[in-house]
Design an enzyme around this catalytic site. Sequence first.
Site, PDB file in Angstrom:
ATOM      1  N   ARG A 117      38.578  28.546 -47.698  1.00  0.00           N
ATOM      2  CA  ARG A 117      37.523  29.550 -47.812  1.00  0.00           C
ATOM      3  C   ARG A 117      38.049  30.960 -47.539  1.00  0.00           C
ATOM      4  O   ARG A 117      37.667  31.919 -48.206  1.00  0.00           O
ATOM      5  CB  ARG A 117      36.368  29.232 -46.865  1.00  0.00           C
ATOM      6  CG  ARG A 117      35.170  30.125 -47.152  1.00  0.00           C
ATOM      7  CD  ARG A 117      34.017  29.848 -46.246  1.00  0.00           C
ATOM      8  NE  ARG A 117      34.355  30.158 -44.861  1.00  0.00           N
ATOM      9  CZ  ARG A 117      33.454  30.241 -43.902  1.00  0.00           C
ATOM     10  NH1 ARG A 117      32.192  30.004 -44.167  1.00  0.00           N
ATOM     11  NH2 ARG A 117      33.822  30.518 -42.675  1.00  0.00           N
TER      12      ARG A 117
ATOM     13  N   GLY B  28      33.755  36.605 -69.881  1.00  0.00           N
ATOM     14  CA  GLY B  28      33.482  35.266 -69.370  1.00  0.00           C
ATOM     15  C   GLY B  28      32.237  34.681 -70.004  1.00  0.00           C
ATOM     16  O   GLY B  28      31.596  35.305 -70.862  1.00  0.00           O
TER      17      GLY B  28
ATOM     18  N   GLY C  80      28.794  37.328 -59.216  1.00  0.00           N
ATOM     19  CA  GLY C  80      30.015  36.572 -58.921  1.00  0.00           C
ATOM     20  C   GLY C  80      29.998  36.021 -57.503  1.00  0.00           C
ATOM     21  O   GLY C  80      29.663  36.732 -56.546  1.00  0.00           O
ATOM     22  N   ASN C  81      30.344  34.773 -57.360  1.00  0.00           N
ATOM     23  CA  ASN C  81      30.281  34.091 -56.057  1.00  0.00           C
ATOM     24  C   ASN C  81      31.530  34.311 -55.212  1.00  0.00           C
ATOM     25  O   ASN C  81      32.604  34.480 -55.756  1.00  0.00           O
ATOM     26  CB  ASN C  81      30.081  32.588 -56.298  1.00  0.00           C
ATOM     27  CG  ASN C  81      28.637  32.300 -56.643  1.00  0.00           C
ATOM     28  OD1 ASN C  81      27.733  32.870 -56.055  1.00  0.00           O
ATOM     29  ND2 ASN C  81      28.438  31.419 -57.615  1.00  0.00           N
TER      30      ASN C  81
ATOM     31  N   ILE D 273      29.218  33.904 -68.673  1.00  0.00           N
ATOM     32  CA  ILE D 273      27.954  34.599 -68.377  1.00  0.00           C
ATOM     33  C   ILE D 273      27.912  35.924 -69.138  1.00  0.00           C
ATOM     34  O   ILE D 273      26.884  36.285 -69.723  1.00  0.00           O
ATOM     35  CB  ILE D 273      27.771  34.831 -66.858  1.00  0.00           C
ATOM     36  CG1 ILE D 273      27.612  33.479 -66.143  1.00  0.00           C
ATOM     37  CG2 ILE D 273      26.551  35.717 -66.589  1.00  0.00           C
ATOM     38  CD1 ILE D 273      27.553  33.574 -64.627  1.00  0.00           C
TER      39      ILE D 273
ATOM     40  N   ASP E 257      18.147  30.703 -58.665  1.00  0.00           N
ATOM     41  CA  ASP E 257      17.560  29.694 -57.775  1.00  0.00           C
ATOM     42  C   ASP E 257      16.030  29.781 -57.812  1.00  0.00           C
ATOM     43  O   ASP E 257      15.333  28.772 -57.843  1.00  0.00           O
ATOM     44  CB  ASP E 257      18.065  29.914 -56.343  1.00  0.00           C
ATOM     45  CG  ASP E 257      19.577  30.064 -56.295  1.00  0.00           C
ATOM     46  OD1 ASP E 257      20.278  29.079 -56.568  1.00  0.00           O
ATOM     47  OD2 ASP E 257      20.050  31.184 -56.020  1.00  0.00           O
TER      48      ASP E 257
ATOM     49  N   ARG F 259      14.742  28.369 -61.041  1.00  0.00           N
ATOM     50  CA  ARG F 259      14.871  26.906 -60.990  1.00  0.00           C
ATOM     51  C   ARG F 259      13.720  26.309 -60.181  1.00  0.00           C
ATOM     52  O   ARG F 259      13.158  25.270 -60.552  1.00  0.00           O
ATOM     53  CB  ARG F 259      16.206  26.526 -60.333  1.00  0.00           C
ATOM     54  CG  ARG F 259      17.423  26.754 -61.223  1.00  0.00           C
ATOM     55  CD  ARG F 259      18.713  26.672 -60.417  1.00  0.00           C
ATOM     56  NE  ARG F 259      19.891  26.674 -61.270  1.00  0.00           N
ATOM     57  CZ  ARG F 259      21.129  26.926 -60.840  1.00  0.00           C
ATOM     58  NH1 ARG F 259      21.353  27.200 -59.556  1.00  0.00           N
ATOM     59  NH2 ARG F 259      22.143  26.901 -61.679  1.00  0.00           N
TER      60      ARG F 259
ATOM     61  N   HIS G 175      22.915  32.319 -51.428  1.00  0.00           N
ATOM     62  CA  HIS G 175      22.998  31.638 -52.729  1.00  0.00           C
ATOM     63  C   HIS G 175      24.111  30.595 -52.629  1.00  0.00           C
ATOM     64  O   HIS G 175      25.259  30.848 -52.958  1.00  0.00           O
ATOM     65  CB  HIS G 175      23.294  32.627 -53.854  1.00  0.00           C
ATOM     66  CG  HIS G 175      23.714  31.919 -55.116  1.00  0.00           C
ATOM     67  ND1 HIS G 175      22.830  31.210 -55.888  1.00  0.00           N
ATOM     68  CD2 HIS G 175      24.914  31.782 -55.711  1.00  0.00           C
ATOM     69  CE1 HIS G 175      23.478  30.672 -56.911  1.00  0.00           C
ATOM     70  NE2 HIS G 175      24.748  30.996 -56.825  1.00  0.00           N
TER      71      HIS G 175
ATOM     72  N   GLN H  84      35.888  47.694 -56.321  1.00  0.00           N
ATOM     73  CA  GLN H  84      34.752  47.986 -57.219  1.00  0.00           C
ATOM     74  C   GLN H  84      33.672  48.774 -56.476  1.00  0.00           C
ATOM     75  O   GLN H  84      33.074  49.706 -57.029  1.00  0.00           O
ATOM     76  CB  GLN H  84      34.195  46.700 -57.836  1.00  0.00           C
ATOM     77  CG  GLN H  84      35.184  46.101 -58.861  1.00  0.00           C
ATOM     78  CD  GLN H  84      34.668  44.858 -59.574  1.00  0.00           C
ATOM     79  OE1 GLN H  84      33.576  44.371 -59.293  1.00  0.00           O
ATOM     80  NE2 GLN H  84      35.473  44.336 -60.488  1.00  0.00           N
TER      81      GLN H  84
HETATM   82  P1  NAX Z   1      34.045  32.876 -66.234  1.00  0.00           P
HETATM   83  O1  NAX Z   1      35.261  32.372 -65.549  1.00  0.00           O
HETATM   84  O2  NAX Z   1      33.648  32.342 -67.559  1.00  0.00           O
HETATM   85  O3  NAX Z   1      34.180  34.475 -66.398  1.00  0.00           O
HETATM   86  C1  NAX Z   1      34.583  35.302 -65.371  1.00  0.00           C
HETATM   87  C2  NAX Z   1      35.250  36.508 -65.988  1.00  0.00           C
HETATM   88  O4  NAX Z   1      35.523  37.446 -64.971  1.00  0.00           O
HETATM   89  C3  NAX Z   1      36.590  36.177 -66.669  1.00  0.00           C
HETATM   90  O5  NAX Z   1      36.562  36.639 -68.012  1.00  0.00           O
HETATM   91  C4  NAX Z   1      37.603  36.944 -65.833  1.00  0.00           C
HETATM   92  O6  NAX Z   1      38.688  37.452 -66.608  1.00  0.00           O
HETATM   93  C5  NAX Z   1      36.743  38.066 -65.277  1.00  0.00           C
HETATM   94  N1  NAX Z   1      37.287  38.712 -64.091  1.00  0.00           N
HETATM   95  C6  NAX Z   1      37.964  38.148 -63.059  1.00  0.00           C
HETATM   96  N2  NAX Z   1      38.345  39.090 -62.183  1.00  0.00           N
HETATM   97  C7  NAX Z   1      37.868  40.268 -62.637  1.00  0.00           C
HETATM   98  C8  NAX Z   1      37.948  41.593 -62.166  1.00  0.00           C
HETATM   99  N3  NAX Z   1      38.606  41.897 -61.049  1.00  0.00           N
HETATM  100  N4  NAX Z   1      37.343  42.557 -62.897  1.00  0.00           N
HETATM  101  C9  NAX Z   1      36.710  42.270 -64.040  1.00  0.00           C
HETATM  102  N5  NAX Z   1      36.615  41.029 -64.555  1.00  0.00           N
HETATM  103  C10 NAX Z   1      37.187  40.032 -63.847  1.00  0.00           C
HETATM  104  O7  NAX Z   1      32.875  32.731 -65.180  1.00  0.00           O
HETATM  105  P2  NAX Z   1      31.289  32.736 -65.418  1.00  0.00           P
HETATM  106  O8  NAX Z   1      30.829  31.382 -65.728  1.00  0.00           O
HETATM  107  O9  NAX Z   1      30.951  33.849 -66.353  1.00  0.00           O
HETATM  108  O10 NAX Z   1      30.768  33.059 -63.945  1.00  0.00           O
HETATM  109  C11 NAX Z   1      31.012  34.304 -63.334  1.00  0.00           C
HETATM  110  C12 NAX Z   1      30.631  34.256 -61.862  1.00  0.00           C
HETATM  111  O11 NAX Z   1      29.240  34.005 -61.706  1.00  0.00           O
HETATM  112  C13 NAX Z   1      31.346  33.177 -61.052  1.00  0.00           C
HETATM  113  O12 NAX Z   1      31.773  33.743 -59.818  1.00  0.00           O
HETATM  114  C14 NAX Z   1      30.243  32.173 -60.776  1.00  0.00           C
HETATM  115  O13 NAX Z   1      30.489  31.423 -59.603  1.00  0.00           O
HETATM  116  C15 NAX Z   1      29.066  33.072 -60.647  1.00  0.00           C
HETATM  117  N6  NAX Z   1      27.726  32.465 -60.765  1.00  0.00           N
HETATM  118  C16 NAX Z   1      26.738  32.940 -59.981  1.00  0.00           C
HETATM  119  C17 NAX Z   1      25.434  32.492 -60.059  1.00  0.00           C
HETATM  120  C18 NAX Z   1      24.356  33.047 -59.192  1.00  0.00           C
HETATM  121  O14 NAX Z   1      23.232  32.546 -59.269  1.00  0.00           O
HETATM  122  N7  NAX Z   1      24.578  34.074 -58.354  1.00  0.00           N
HETATM  123  C19 NAX Z   1      25.072  31.403 -60.995  1.00  0.00           C
HETATM  124  C20 NAX Z   1      26.037  31.239 -62.119  1.00  0.00           C
HETATM  125  C21 NAX Z   1      27.500  31.406 -61.747  1.00  0.00           C
HETATM  126  O15 NAX Z   1      27.977  30.197 -61.198  1.00  0.00           O
END
Ligand code: NAX
Length: 328
Positions: A98, A14, A130-131, A16, A159, A162, A187, A112
């Site tokens: 939700r 992904g 992951g959120n 991040i 946060d 920021r 968060h 996991q």
């Molecule tokens: P992306 O959609 O670009 O990447 C997520 C990746 O996770 C994808 O490649 C997908 O195939 C993979 N994935 C899904 N299910 C999986 C599983 N069961 N096992 C392994 N891999 C799996 O998202 P990205 O922009 O990288 O963001 C990832 C997560 O971070 C999201 O949930 C997002 O909401 C969260 N965030 C959290 C933040 C925080 O401050 N805590 C801030 C940034 C971000 O929004």
Amino acid sequence: STTPVTVTVTGAAGQIGYALLFRIASGAMLGPDTPVRLRLLEIPQAVKAAEGTAMELDDCAFPLLSGVDIYDSAEAAFDSVNVALLVGARPRGPGMERGDLLAANGGIFGPQGAAINKGAASDVRVLVVGNPANTNALIAASHAPDVPASRFTAMMRLDHNRALAQLAARAGVGVAAVSNVTIWGNHSAKQYPDIAHAVIGGRPAPSVIADDAWVADTFVPTVAKRGAAIIEARGASSAASAANAAIDHVRDWVLGTPEGSWTSVGLVSDGSYGVPEGLISGFPCVSRDGQWEIVQGLSVSESAQAGIDVSVGELVEERDAVRELGLI
Ligand code: NAX
């Protein structure tokens, strides 16, 4: 030491993941003397993209990178893991309730957590990005009864960073002059960013800023809604800044926070500051001897406590919902 540290990153293909892996391999997370072995976990459809990222990692010829392996099975990916970065999650789709979101993520973070319980190294440290990060961390921790709950953390550091940047800009100083901000609670847009004990250039932040209306009406919503503003501007959610925050979080956890300053961590509550025991909430934390400790004894005004309570109330609702769904 020369023994490589095993770092597992989920959601490695992904955005991040792409911003994170190269910095881990360069030594930014664990320091310039610690070799790392990377394990990338993805869903089967994204394994090929992860292989492409692994090719690029090879092509960087990082001296500290002792190997990269790719998995689509959590048990294999978390075997003997020291640092687990749980980035991959199920995003909220159009029209998704939700409950559906929590259930979909329970299906990821429960297994996991169980895989970490089964195979992780005894010093394992887990950061959930992951959120919904706090509740996903709660789900993972509840499936890992043999791992101390304090090893499962949720990311509040983006946060926090920021907030440092907004305060520095307002005060007209560099970010290095700002410390001891706290992001309390969840968060989410209901987080409570708190400057009551923050320091700017050695002086109390509230007297440097000297503008309560700016704090309440501009600073707090700017920090809490920054994620949405990034999406609006960039057409994609925060990635490099999120990866940077994950690096900061783990580096401080392993190597310690600087003397006299704290950071914000989603950590299991011991009941401090009125946060119900067991919730994973944002707290002011220092890292000593490789462990997070909640900073105790800070004075909290009535209005700050109200802000904390609102955010913690959301965590309670999420916990009750996942309990109802049988996910914890
Ligand atoms: P992306 O959609 O670009 O990447 C997520 C990746 O996770 C994808 O490649 C997908 O195939 C993979 N994935 C899904 N299910 C999986 C599983 N069961 N096992 C392994 N891999 C799996 O998202 P990205 O922009 O990288 O963001 C990832 C997560 O971070 C999201 O949930 C997002 O909401 C969260 N965030 C959290 C933040 C925080 O401050 N805590 C801030 C940034 C971000 O929004």
